[in-house]
Design an enzyme around this catalytic site. Structure first.
Site, PDB file in Angstrom:
ATOM      1  N   SER A   5     -27.708  30.275  48.281  1.00  0.00           N
ATOM      2  CA  SER A   5     -28.944  29.543  48.546  1.00  0.00           C
ATOM      3  C   SER A   5     -29.932  30.439  49.269  1.00  0.00           C
ATOM      4  O   SER A   5     -29.559  31.176  50.183  1.00  0.00           O
ATOM      5  CB  SER A   5     -28.647  28.304  49.406  1.00  0.00           C
ATOM      6  OG  SER A   5     -29.835  27.622  49.737  1.00  0.00           O
ATOM      7  N   SER A   9     -32.827  22.799  52.383  1.00  0.00           N
ATOM      8  CA  SER A   9     -33.145  22.584  50.979  1.00  0.00           C
ATOM      9  C   SER A   9     -34.101  21.406  50.825  1.00  0.00           C
ATOM     10  O   SER A   9     -34.171  20.523  51.677  1.00  0.00           O
ATOM     11  CB  SER A   9     -31.866  22.327  50.178  1.00  0.00           C
ATOM     12  OG  SER A   9     -30.998  23.436  50.261  1.00  0.00           O
ATOM     13  N   ALA A  56     -36.806  14.116  50.426  1.00  0.00           N
ATOM     14  CA  ALA A  56     -36.841  12.839  49.698  1.00  0.00           C
ATOM     15  C   ALA A  56     -36.744  11.702  50.701  1.00  0.00           C
ATOM     16  O   ALA A  56     -35.792  11.612  51.463  1.00  0.00           O
ATOM     17  CB  ALA A  56     -35.690  12.771  48.700  1.00  0.00           C
ATOM     18  N   PHE A  98     -38.925  -0.456  44.026  1.00  0.00           N
ATOM     19  CA  PHE A  98     -39.533   0.847  43.790  1.00  0.00           C
ATOM     20  C   PHE A  98     -40.306   0.811  42.490  1.00  0.00           C
ATOM     21  O   PHE A  98     -40.060  -0.045  41.620  1.00  0.00           O
ATOM     22  CB  PHE A  98     -38.469   1.950  43.765  1.00  0.00           C
ATOM     23  CG  PHE A  98     -38.658   2.991  44.837  1.00  0.00           C
ATOM     24  CD1 PHE A  98     -38.990   4.296  44.517  1.00  0.00           C
ATOM     25  CD2 PHE A  98     -38.510   2.662  46.181  1.00  0.00           C
ATOM     26  CE1 PHE A  98     -39.167   5.255  45.501  1.00  0.00           C
ATOM     27  CE2 PHE A  98     -38.678   3.606  47.168  1.00  0.00           C
ATOM     28  CZ  PHE A  98     -39.008   4.918  46.823  1.00  0.00           C
ATOM     29  N   GLN A 149     -44.912  15.434  36.818  1.00  0.00           N
ATOM     30  CA  GLN A 149     -45.219  14.186  37.509  1.00  0.00           C
ATOM     31  C   GLN A 149     -46.080  14.420  38.748  1.00  0.00           C
ATOM     32  O   GLN A 149     -45.753  15.242  39.608  1.00  0.00           O
ATOM     33  CB  GLN A 149     -43.936  13.475  37.940  1.00  0.00           C
ATOM     34  CG  GLN A 149     -44.209  12.152  38.645  1.00  0.00           C
ATOM     35  CD  GLN A 149     -42.930  11.364  38.897  1.00  0.00           C
ATOM     36  OE1 GLN A 149     -42.257  11.579  39.894  1.00  0.00           O
ATOM     37  NE2 GLN A 149     -42.606  10.470  37.985  1.00  0.00           N
ATOM     38  N   HIS A 168     -47.393  12.529  42.094  1.00  0.00           N
ATOM     39  CA  HIS A 168     -47.125  11.383  42.972  1.00  0.00           C
ATOM     40  C   HIS A 168     -48.469  10.865  43.470  1.00  0.00           C
ATOM     41  O   HIS A 168     -49.312  11.653  43.900  1.00  0.00           O
ATOM     42  CB  HIS A 168     -46.251  11.795  44.152  1.00  0.00           C
ATOM     43  CG  HIS A 168     -45.640  10.639  44.881  1.00  0.00           C
ATOM     44  ND1 HIS A 168     -46.382   9.774  45.647  1.00  0.00           N
ATOM     45  CD2 HIS A 168     -44.354  10.199  44.955  1.00  0.00           C
ATOM     46  CE1 HIS A 168     -45.577   8.863  46.169  1.00  0.00           C
ATOM     47  NE2 HIS A 168     -44.351   9.093  45.758  1.00  0.00           N
ATOM     48  N   LEU A 196     -45.820  14.452  51.135  1.00  0.00           N
ATOM     49  CA  LEU A 196     -45.562  13.160  50.507  1.00  0.00           C
ATOM     50  C   LEU A 196     -45.629  12.011  51.507  1.00  0.00           C
ATOM     51  O   LEU A 196     -45.028  12.069  52.581  1.00  0.00           O
ATOM     52  CB  LEU A 196     -44.167  13.183  49.871  1.00  0.00           C
ATOM     53  CG  LEU A 196     -43.644  11.867  49.300  1.00  0.00           C
ATOM     54  CD1 LEU A 196     -44.439  11.471  48.069  1.00  0.00           C
ATOM     55  CD2 LEU A 196     -42.159  11.993  48.954  1.00  0.00           C
ATOM     56  N   GLU A 247     -43.103   6.543  48.474  1.00  0.00           N
ATOM     57  CA  GLU A 247     -43.265   5.294  47.755  1.00  0.00           C
ATOM     58  C   GLU A 247     -42.702   4.120  48.553  1.00  0.00           C
ATOM     59  O   GLU A 247     -43.063   2.967  48.329  1.00  0.00           O
ATOM     60  CB  GLU A 247     -42.562   5.397  46.400  1.00  0.00           C
ATOM     61  CG  GLU A 247     -42.975   4.355  45.400  1.00  0.00           C
ATOM     62  CD  GLU A 247     -42.661   4.791  43.981  1.00  0.00           C
ATOM     63  OE1 GLU A 247     -42.026   4.028  43.255  1.00  0.00           O
ATOM     64  OE2 GLU A 247     -43.069   5.910  43.599  1.00  0.00           O
ATOM     65  N   ARG A 275     -45.465   6.052  38.397  1.00  0.00           N
ATOM     66  CA  ARG A 275     -46.295   7.059  39.055  1.00  0.00           C
ATOM     67  C   ARG A 275     -47.343   7.664  38.126  1.00  0.00           C
ATOM     68  O   ARG A 275     -48.445   8.009  38.581  1.00  0.00           O
ATOM     69  CB  ARG A 275     -45.391   8.156  39.633  1.00  0.00           C
ATOM     70  CG  ARG A 275     -44.549   7.651  40.791  1.00  0.00           C
ATOM     71  CD  ARG A 275     -43.501   8.646  41.209  1.00  0.00           C
ATOM     72  NE  ARG A 275     -42.763   8.162  42.371  1.00  0.00           N
ATOM     73  CZ  ARG A 275     -41.725   8.795  42.915  1.00  0.00           C
ATOM     74  NH1 ARG A 275     -41.298   9.915  42.388  1.00  0.00           N
ATOM     75  NH2 ARG A 275     -41.119   8.297  43.967  1.00  0.00           N
ATOM     76  N   HIS A 302     -45.493  16.468  42.051  1.00  0.00           N
ATOM     77  CA  HIS A 302     -44.306  16.033  42.778  1.00  0.00           C
ATOM     78  C   HIS A 302     -42.996  16.433  42.125  1.00  0.00           C
ATOM     79  O   HIS A 302     -42.055  16.840  42.809  1.00  0.00           O
ATOM     80  CB  HIS A 302     -44.355  14.507  42.924  1.00  0.00           C
ATOM     81  CG  HIS A 302     -43.225  13.912  43.697  1.00  0.00           C
ATOM     82  ND1 HIS A 302     -42.926  14.284  44.998  1.00  0.00           N
ATOM     83  CD2 HIS A 302     -42.308  12.959  43.366  1.00  0.00           C
ATOM     84  CE1 HIS A 302     -41.888  13.590  45.436  1.00  0.00           C
ATOM     85  NE2 HIS A 302     -41.484  12.793  44.459  1.00  0.00           N
ATOM     86  N   ARG A 313     -40.538  10.203  35.314  1.00  0.00           N
ATOM     87  CA  ARG A 313     -39.393   9.757  36.104  1.00  0.00           C
ATOM     88  C   ARG A 313     -39.766   8.559  36.961  1.00  0.00           C
ATOM     89  O   ARG A 313     -40.807   8.556  37.609  1.00  0.00           O
ATOM     90  CB  ARG A 313     -38.896  10.883  37.019  1.00  0.00           C
ATOM     91  CG  ARG A 313     -37.754  10.445  37.942  1.00  0.00           C
ATOM     92  CD  ARG A 313     -37.268  11.572  38.817  1.00  0.00           C
ATOM     93  NE  ARG A 313     -38.208  11.985  39.829  1.00  0.00           N
ATOM     94  CZ  ARG A 313     -38.391  11.381  41.003  1.00  0.00           C
ATOM     95  NH1 ARG A 313     -37.716  10.278  41.298  1.00  0.00           N
ATOM     96  NH2 ARG A 313     -39.261  11.858  41.869  1.00  0.00           N
TER      97      ARG A 313
END
Length: 587
Positions: free
Chosen positions: A38, A45, A50, A118, A232, A234, A244, A247, A287, A355, A390
């Site tokens: 990584s 990460s 999220a 959601f 996508q 957002h 962000l 949502e 979205r 996003h 998505r």
């Protein structure tokens, strides 16, 4: 001096998909040696960012068929339905497994795991841990991975190429960031779990590390990239940073307002406020539709002009301090720190920002790519369960379900393979020489990394944004390829080896430019509008010609060549996307 190490399975990326894959390999066979490489410490990460939650069927009024239909229709019928059906059945099992590993899901008063609505979902099925779901999910996976002695971590290593011999992938070459040492890691199978590539665009929710590394590694090695035209946006990012605003804020009842204080989404095909709560889409529409509605409001002159471009407002004031502090504490913290705004009493300026990538490395349902020995999972991969758009809260269970599947498949594959070829050493030495000759020891150089990156982002925002046209796309791929050629003449001020972040930035830029070119070319060749791909010159969906996945292959000249394969349809034939009412025939 080149260092060499060997493992049975190498996983590139230490986020949610990578850690879940590592656990799956270790659970399958404790004798299989697993390496997790990584470029950041795993808990740094991007999975950690999220916020909102993870979708999984839980309630009596829900079903696998409902979750599958929401996903397929939300993806504008570009989802492979066999993969979707497997996904919705395995998602709750993965979420419950996290519960057993210690993930602190939020609870109802009666002790049951709490769920919230959601966007694009016709029922309430999103599990959450306040508004820090990704943090707790990643923390749980990381802690769980520590109990397996067979897992070795290479933290802060940057992978520069895949080692391919005899037609199969047999390892990677990486740079240790702290020392600059070049490390060859051989393996019988490699899994790419490096996330998306949002930094190709100027305004994005993605962290600086999201530069499409895994996608570019696979593409250069000969694996195709699938559905790269579907990007996508957002609808609620902070205007300058792109950070962000989850949502979850709208799931808890937040409203989007234009400059007149009007809930403008009721003017679009997203449901009406007088409908029942389950059918009242509005702010919980998909979205792509919400982001497109923003552009239409902008064209009508009903957005607010801010210092970083047009915005609308997200209003949480009516929720009250208790709800915001209990269910949206991170949203409040972000607003206070980055905008000096308290959402308890003030409106939040927001705008659509890039996003998520629906496209990625082409894989089957078990993460296998067409290139033997190479697997992918998470946002770096395209299974495809996300299709053209998505649905929010499907990405976290996706990385769990398909991270686990890829881990099990790679371990089974590795068990049947001979040890890596000794010829790999020549490939590793060749890569070490390339890094020295093209970057560290190269004199002169007229191009600056920041200038090339800014030009790339400007091209992508103009040509491959929320709305595209043949006019805007014409020449975009050629311009991006020209930037690739110019990047070969990049100038580095830092020629040392110790923590040379400038070298890593140059390598990341080369990855991003190649991925950007595949996006522009695939968008140019898809002459229809579907989901997140909206062509103003071809406004209709065209199932006759484009109910297909695009596959971008890298040709001998380094340019993308686009081919098409059919979408897998099992139970739900293409239909109109409907929001704010039940789908046809009550499916």
């Amino acid at each position: 001096m080149l260092d060499i190490s060997s493992h049975d399975v190498v996983i590139v990326g230490g986020g949610g998909a990578g850690l879940r894959a590592a656990i799956a390999v270790a659970e399958t066979d404790p004798l299989i040696s697993v390496a997790v490489i990584s470029k950041v410490y795993p808990m740094r990460s991007h999975t950690v960012a999220a916020e909102g939650g993870a979708a999984g069927v839980r309630l009596d009024d829900d079903s696998f068929d409902q979750h599958a239909y929401d996903t397929v229709s939300g993806g504008d019928w570009l989802c492979d339905q066999d993969a979707v059906e497997a996904f919705v059945k395995e998602a709750p099992l993965e979420l419950m497994r996290l519960e057993h590993w210690g993930c602190p899901w939020s609870r109802e008063p009666d002790g049951r795991i709490a769920v919230r609505p959601f966007g694009g979902m016709r029922t309430t099925r999103t599990w959450f841990a306040a508004d820090e779901t990704g943090f707790h999910l990643l923390h749980t996976l990381f802690q769980t991975s520590l109990k397996y002695d067979s897992v070795t971590r290479y933290d802060e290593y940057f992978v520069t190429t895949l080692l391919v011999d005899d037609g199969r992938v047999q390892g990677v070459v990486a740079i240790e960031l702290t020392t600059g040492k070049v490390q060859a890691v051989t393996a019988k199978a490699v899994i790419l779990c490096t996330g998306g590539c949002g930094r190709i665009f100027r305004y994005t929710t993605n962290a600086a590390i999201k530069t499409g590394d895994g996608m570019a590694l696979a593409y250069r090695a000969g694996a195709p990239l699938k559905d790269m035209e579907f990007v996508q946006y957002h609808p609620t990012g902070l205007p300058f940073t792109g950070i962000l605003i989850s949502e979850a804020a709208r799931a808890e009842g937040g409203h989007l307002l234009n400059k007149d204080g009007y809930r403008y989404l009721q003017d679009y095909d997203l449901g009406k406020p007088e409908l029942t709560p389950v059918l009242r889409s509005m702010e919980l529409g998909p979205r792509d539709r919400l982001s497109q509605a923003f552009i239409r409001e902008q064209h009508k002159g009903r957005t607010v002009e801010g210092p970083y471009g047009p915005v609308v407002y997200l209003d949480l004031r009516h929720l009250g301090e208790k709800t915001i502090s209990t269910k949206l504490p991170f949203v409040r913290e972000l607003c206070l720190k980055y905008e000096n705004i308290d959402p308890v009493t003030q409106l939040i300026p927001v705008r659509p920002v890039v996003h998520y990538m629906m496209g990625g490395v082409h894989t089957d349902m078990n993460g296998a790519t067409p290139l033997p020995g190479l697997y992918a999972a998470g946002e770096a991969a395209c299974v495809s369960i996300n299709g053209a758009n998505r649905l929010g809260s499907n990405s976290l269970p996706e990385l769990l379900v398909f991270g686990a599947r890829a881990g099990r498949a790679a371990s089974a594959y590795a068990a049947d393979q001979p040890p890596p070829s000794r010829r790999l050493l020549a490939g590793a030495l060749e890569e070490e020489a390339r890094l020295n000759d093209h970057y560290l020891q190269k004199r002169g150089g007229r191009e600056r990394i920041a200038d090339l990156r800014e030009e790339m982002q400007r091209i992508m925002e103009h040509s491959v944004g929320i709305y595209r046209s043949g006019e805007s796309l014409t020449g975009a791929a050629d311009k991006l390829h020209e930037l690739q050629e110019r990047s070969c003449d990049v100038h580095l001020d830092d020629r040392g080896r110790l923590f040379n972040t400038e070298l890593i930035s140059a390598l990341e830029l080369s990855f991003m430019l190649e991925i950007a070119e595949t996006m522009a070319q695939a968008a140019m060749e898809r002459t229809e509008s579907r989901g997140a791909h909206q062509r103003t010159d071809y406004p209709a969906r065209n199932d006759e010609n484009f109910l297909t996945h695009s596959l971008a292959y890298r040709d001998a000249a380094g340019r993308p060549q686009v081919e098409y394969i059919p979408v897998t349809i099992t139970r739900w034939p293409p239909a109109e996307r409907v929001y704010g009412r039940e789908p046809p025939n009550g499916e």
